[in-house]
Design a protein around this motif. Structure first.
Motif, PDB file in Angstrom:
ATOM      1  N   GLN A 119      31.669 -50.487   1.855  1.00  0.00           N
ATOM      2  CA  GLN A 119      30.451 -49.687   1.121  1.00  0.00           C
ATOM      3  C   GLN A 119      30.025 -51.303   0.051  1.00  0.00           C
ATOM      4  OE1 GLN A 119      28.622 -47.053   0.969  1.00  0.00           O
ATOM      5  NE2 GLN A 119      27.068 -48.343  -0.293  1.00  0.00           N
ATOM      6  N   LYS A 120      30.984 -51.880  -0.241  1.00  0.00           N
ATOM      7  CA  LYS A 120      30.929 -53.196  -0.975  1.00  0.00           C
ATOM      8  C   LYS A 120      30.062 -54.079  -0.253  1.00  0.00           C
ATOM      9  CE  LYS A 120      34.469 -52.269  -4.385  1.00  0.00           C
ATOM     10  NZ  LYS A 120      34.021 -52.547  -5.548  1.00  0.00           N
ATOM     11  N   GLU A 121      30.519 -54.159   1.167  1.00  0.00           N
ATOM     12  CA  GLU A 121      29.808 -55.048   2.009  1.00  0.00           C
ATOM     13  C   GLU A 121      28.308 -54.709   2.313  1.00  0.00           C
ATOM     14  OE1 GLU A 121      33.025 -56.933   5.207  1.00  0.00           O
ATOM     15  OE2 GLU A 121      32.728 -54.709   5.330  1.00  0.00           O
ATOM     16  N   ILE A 122      28.220 -53.440   2.313  1.00  0.00           N
ATOM     17  CA  ILE A 122      26.705 -52.997   2.743  1.00  0.00           C
ATOM     18  C   ILE A 122      26.082 -53.483   1.474  1.00  0.00           C
ATOM     19  CG2 ILE A 122      25.551 -50.647   2.751  1.00  0.00           C
ATOM     20  CD1 ILE A 122      27.583 -49.663   4.453  1.00  0.00           C
ATOM     21  N   VAL A 214      27.599 -45.543   2.641  1.00  0.00           N
ATOM     22  CA  VAL A 214      26.323 -44.804   2.958  1.00  0.00           C
ATOM     23  C   VAL A 214      25.421 -46.126   3.008  1.00  0.00           C
ATOM     24  CG1 VAL A 214      24.753 -43.009   1.997  1.00  0.00           C
ATOM     25  CG2 VAL A 214      27.109 -42.761   1.751  1.00  0.00           C
ATOM     26  N   ILE A 215      24.561 -45.922   3.950  1.00  0.00           N
ATOM     27  CA  ILE A 215      23.391 -46.579   3.898  1.00  0.00           C
ATOM     28  C   ILE A 215      21.954 -45.720   4.136  1.00  0.00           C
ATOM     29  CG2 ILE A 215      22.114 -48.559   5.272  1.00  0.00           C
ATOM     30  CD1 ILE A 215      24.498 -49.446   6.567  1.00  0.00           C
ATOM     31  N   TYR A 216      21.143 -46.096   3.083  1.00  0.00           N
ATOM     32  CA  TYR A 216      19.878 -45.420   3.345  1.00  0.00           C
ATOM     33  C   TYR A 216      18.842 -46.113   3.826  1.00  0.00           C
ATOM     34  CZ  TYR A 216      15.527 -43.374   1.334  1.00  0.00           C
ATOM     35  OH  TYR A 216      14.462 -42.736   0.936  1.00  0.00           O
ATOM     36  N   CYS A 247      28.826 -47.143   9.291  1.00  0.00           N
ATOM     37  CA  CYS A 247      29.011 -46.446   8.144  1.00  0.00           C
ATOM     38  C   CYS A 247      29.284 -45.220   8.257  1.00  0.00           C
ATOM     39  CB  CYS A 247      27.638 -46.738   7.237  1.00  0.00           C
ATOM     40  SG  CYS A 247      26.137 -46.110   7.809  1.00  0.00           S
ATOM     41  N   ASP A 248      30.019 -44.549   6.973  1.00  0.00           N
ATOM     42  CA  ASP A 248      30.358 -43.284   7.036  1.00  0.00           C
ATOM     43  C   ASP A 248      29.169 -42.091   7.212  1.00  0.00           C
ATOM     44  OD1 ASP A 248      32.961 -43.844   6.858  1.00  0.00           O
ATOM     45  OD2 ASP A 248      32.925 -43.906   4.517  1.00  0.00           O
ATOM     46  N   LEU A 249      27.973 -42.730   6.504  1.00  0.00           N
ATOM     47  CA  LEU A 249      26.816 -41.849   6.608  1.00  0.00           C
ATOM     48  C   LEU A 249      25.573 -42.928   6.496  1.00  0.00           C
ATOM     49  CD1 LEU A 249      25.344 -39.115   6.360  1.00  0.00           C
ATOM     50  CD2 LEU A 249      25.387 -39.561   3.777  1.00  0.00           C
ATOM     51  N   LEU A 250      24.505 -42.627   7.482  1.00  0.00           N
ATOM     52  CA  LEU A 250      23.374 -43.240   7.631  1.00  0.00           C
ATOM     53  C   LEU A 250      22.145 -42.215   7.392  1.00  0.00           C
ATOM     54  CD1 LEU A 250      21.527 -45.547   8.643  1.00  0.00           C
ATOM     55  CD2 LEU A 250      21.730 -44.633  10.797  1.00  0.00           C
ATOM     56  N   ILE A 251      21.435 -42.520   6.459  1.00  0.00           N
ATOM     57  CA  ILE A 251      20.257 -41.666   6.095  1.00  0.00           C
ATOM     58  C   ILE A 251      19.036 -42.562   6.566  1.00  0.00           C
ATOM     59  CG2 ILE A 251      18.834 -40.580   4.220  1.00  0.00           C
ATOM     60  CD1 ILE A 251      21.297 -40.510   2.612  1.00  0.00           C
ATOM     61  N   LYS A 279      31.421 -40.362  16.153  1.00  0.00           N
ATOM     62  CA  LYS A 279      31.645 -39.439  15.172  1.00  0.00           C
ATOM     63  C   LYS A 279      31.198 -39.824  13.749  1.00  0.00           C
ATOM     64  CE  LYS A 279      35.131 -37.237  18.274  1.00  0.00           C
ATOM     65  NZ  LYS A 279      34.258 -36.530  18.826  1.00  0.00           N
ATOM     66  N   LYS A 280      30.239 -40.485  13.601  1.00  0.00           N
ATOM     67  CA  LYS A 280      29.569 -40.619  12.419  1.00  0.00           C
ATOM     68  C   LYS A 280      28.443 -39.978  11.915  1.00  0.00           C
ATOM     69  CE  LYS A 280      32.440 -44.509  11.747  1.00  0.00           C
ATOM     70  NZ  LYS A 280      33.396 -44.223  10.618  1.00  0.00           N
ATOM     71  N   SER A 281      28.291 -39.562  10.665  1.00  0.00           N
ATOM     72  CA  SER A 281      27.404 -38.594  10.299  1.00  0.00           C
ATOM     73  C   SER A 281      26.010 -39.260   9.995  1.00  0.00           C
ATOM     74  CB  SER A 281      27.737 -37.665   9.079  1.00  0.00           C
ATOM     75  OG  SER A 281      29.126 -37.031   9.262  1.00  0.00           O
TER      76      SER A 281
END
Length: 330
Positions: A119-122, A214-216, A247-251, A279-281
């Motif tokens: 997440q810090k990288e993102i 998380v990436i939005y 990433c764990d969650l992509l929006i 299997k990533k949300s």
């Protein structure tokens, strides 16, 4: 793909700062507890002495004595926890606490980058500061059902806008409860201003606060990045591209507002399919009705979504307009 040395070092420095702050907080807690309960210092001193004794016994191969020492230390630890609780402190008050318990604020788990490191990288590669500010205002603590009417009825489900919203929020909470064990996907659809983006932000805030990556993206931002990666090979796009799939969650917000063509449709299918395989949300929101969505993005995209996503339709009047009108009345 890797971070530049300066970026990598910057992230490591944040962990060093976290470790320093964690130890400082623990020292303050210990001092406060010792002042209130002097007998705690005696217990901790006894535990320390037993640990030294245990090390000596181990050095000389005395396994039998080790078991006895373990029992003594466990009993003293239980006594310390009981003493803390009886005097209004948490049982783990003297322990070292971490922002990320999984990696203990080191950034790594068995030489692999922790999800909090990702997440810090993102955050470095894709400046989400504007999103972070929004999340302070749009989260579950600020969510309200007051803007959903009991009188607006969905003819297909016979549920009111209010009951529909309650069901969707329940689906969101179920999505979060099972997030670590059973990754899921959500598809928000409905008219403009009925809360689709707000709920996406609620979920993002909840997961980021628990150290998930998380990436939005708005739909336009996502497909613009895909284009830059595919055609111009821009450095920023090259660096961020792998995180879209990992990433764990992509929006993906406001799907359908971008200029749609064969490239966009193929990239959407690639993104959805690859994340399902890993299997990533994923959360997708759109204002498009389902018949137009299928026509816009192809039947195979529509099939992937309806087969693997929880479909969440929201109905009602535009909440933004309601807020403006209520503000004028006030």
């Amino acid at each position: 793909m890797s971070l530049k040395n300066s970026q990598y070092d910057a992230i490591l420095r944040t962990y060093q700062q976290d470790q320093f702050e964690n130890k400082h907080r623990q020292d303050e807690c210990i001092q406060k507890a010792y002042e209130a309960l002097p007998q705690l210092a005696e217990i901790d001193h006894e535990i320390s002495s037993l640990c030294v004794s245990r090390a000596r016994k181990l050095l000389f191969g005395d396994e039998m004595a080790l078991n006895d020492l373990k029992e003594q230390i466990a009993a003293l630890s239980a006594k310390r926890s009981d003493l803390l609780v009886r005097h209004g402190f948490p049982a783990d008050y003297l322990e070292l606490h971490y922002k990320c318990p999984d990696c203990r604020d080191t950034g790594f788990i068995e030489n692999e980058k922790c999800h909090c490191f990702k997440q810090k990288e993102i955050d470095l590669l894709y400046m989400q500061s504007n999103v972070r500010e929004v999340l302070e205002e749009e989260n579950f603590s600020k969510f309200s059902f007051q803007y959903y009417s009991k009188d607006i009825i969905n003819p297909a489900t016979k549920l009111s806008a209010l009951d529909t919203a309650k069901k969707v929020v329940a689906d969101c909470r179920e999505f979060l409860v099972s997030f670590d064990t059973t990754p899921g996907n959500l598809f928000f659809y409905g008219d403009t201003g009925v809360g689709k983006t707000f709920l996406s932000h609620c979920i993002a805030k909840w997961l980021i606060d628990r150290s998930h990556s998380v990436i939005y993206f708005s739909a336009f931002q996502l497909f613009d990045l895909f284009a830059k990666y595919t055609f111009s090979r821009e450095e920023d796009a090259m660096e961020l591209y792998p995180y879209i799939f990992d990433c764990d969650l992509l929006i993906i917000d406001d799907l359908g507002t971008e200029l749609t063509n064969a490239f966009v449709s193929s990239q959407l299918f690639l993104c959805i399919n690859e994340r399902l395989i890993r299997k990533k949300s994923t959360i997708i929101s759109t204002n498009l009705p389902m018949n137009r969505f299928s026509d816009t993005y192809s039947e195979r995209v529509f099939s992937r979504i309806t087969s693997n996503y929880t479909m969440c339709k929201l109905i009602g009047d535009d909440i933004r307009i309601q807020k403006k009108l209520s503000g004028r009345k006030a």
